[in-house]
Enzyme design. Structure first.
Site: not given
Length: 375
Positions: A141, A167, A169, A194, A219, A244, A268, A296
């Site tokens: 990530s 991934k 952001k 994400d 996500e 998520d 998670k 995570g």
């Protein structure tokens, strides 16, 4: 095999502060350090189980914080388990079902009980969870960067190390053009975005533009507690939606699947309240052919070890965010530290979580400690 029950006799709650190797930026903000709770649960045989909370210091990801976790742990959860006997960790969830939400606090205790249960019975944690894999593929990530150049350099570095998924952001203003630039340089890498709930249904036209980039998923693009609007969005975009923050329980997952709100689910452990609920969600997704993966929360070694154990279950089909310790920390609190070779983490063979907690390192980073014993 007849499994031995456990009986917690001594519990130590600690709050740790650890500095991240580099700042990690999402749509919530930027983190430079992590303050979190860990729990050490000892039984009458001297076995010790470890749990770690994923909660942050601010209620941005969900409603919990490190301070609220400390309160719930000290005043409700820890007193409830001292001196009790558990034939199976599931009994803990039944016992504290009257406590609403506070799932990350609950998970801190529940995962420690699972670790203790596995150690008391002399088996690795992943085996008592029902895991089948001996090694797991992992992704990475990457937080929001100041420049496209820095982001592209980071992606290249991670791909060179063999990570199986990237991934990135995104947030309004740093989304479509960022993904476009990544695809120009890396047209074929497994890539996902994400959003951390940064968009609304008013942004459908913008989110549709992401369909051209062949993403693994986007996500949690919409509200953190939404299932209905995601259902509407998924019907209008080709990119698979992964939920998520919206999935806090088996019932949430069931509703999301029935409504068609997502095609993938991120599990998670802390967000759903522990391993038992994670297993229930995993099994539901397997029944409906919904791939899952493990996200995570910038965990230190104890939380990272629990993530590795749950990811050994068969429906974890997408590489998760359980990267190596050295990616995030100058030094971790477990030995050996979590290592990734060619994008693979090997399941540890030791009992319980399979890693040894380094108590000297724990002491070094501890800012608060309290012990509880059977009176």
């Amino acid at each position: 095999m007849i499994m031995k029950p456990i009986q917690p006799k001594k519990i130590t709650l600690r709050k740790l502060q650890m500095k991240l190797k580099q700042p990690f930026t999402t749509s919530f903000g930027t983190q430079t350090e992590k303050e979190f709770c860990i729990l050490e649960v000892e039984d009458k045989n001297g076995n010790i189980g470890w749990g770690e909370s994923g909660a942050l210091t601010f209620p941005g990801y969900n409603e919990e914080t490190t301070i609220t976790n400390q309160h719930i742990l000290e005043d409700f959860l820890i007193p409830s388990i001292l001196g009790n006997s558990y034939d199976h960790p599931d009994q803990f969830n039944q016992q504290i079902s009257y406590i609403r939400r506070n799932r990350m606090a609950k998970s801190t205790v529940e995962t420690a009980i699972w670790d203790l249960y596995a150690k008391n019975n002399g088996v690795p944690l992943y085996k008592v969870l029902g895991g089948e894999k001996k090694d797991i593929k992992v992704g990475v990530s990457i937080g929001i960067k100041d420049s496209i150049k820095e982001l592209l350099e980071t992606i290249e570095e991670k791909m060179d190390k063999g990570f199986h998924k990237i991934k990135v952001k995104i947030k309004p203003g740093k989304d479509v053009e960022v993904i476009r630039e990544i695809r120009k340089v890396f047209p074929d890498i497994p890539l996902m975005a994400d959003a951390n709930s940064a968009y609304t249904l008013k942004d459908i036209d913008l989110l549709k533009q992401l369909d051209q980039f062949n993403l693994l998923m986007i996500e949690q693009p919409l509200e953190h507690d939404d299932i209905i609007h995601h259902s509407k969005l998924q019907k209008q975009i080709e990119t698979p939606i992964c939920l998520d923050e919206s999935i806090c329980s088996y019932e949430d997952a069931k509703n999301a699947i029935e409504l068609g709100s997502c095609k993938i689910i991120n599990i998670k452990i802390g967000r759903v309240g522990g391993h038992s609920e994670s297993i229930k969600i995993h099994n539901l997704c397997k029944e409906h052919n919904i791939p899952v993966w493990c996200g995570g929360m910038l965990e230190a070694g104890i939380g990272r070890a629990h993530n590795i154990a749950i990811t050994s279950l068969s429906q974890f089909l997408i590489p998760g965010d359980t990267g190596p310790s050295q990616q995030y920390w100058h030094e971790d609190i477990i030995q050996p530290e979590v290592e990734v070779k060619n994008g693979i983490v090997q399941l540890p063979s030791g009992n319980g979580i399979g890693y040894t907690v380094d108590k000297e390192k724990v002491k070094k980073y501890t800012v608060y400690e309290k012990q509880f014993t059977v009176s």
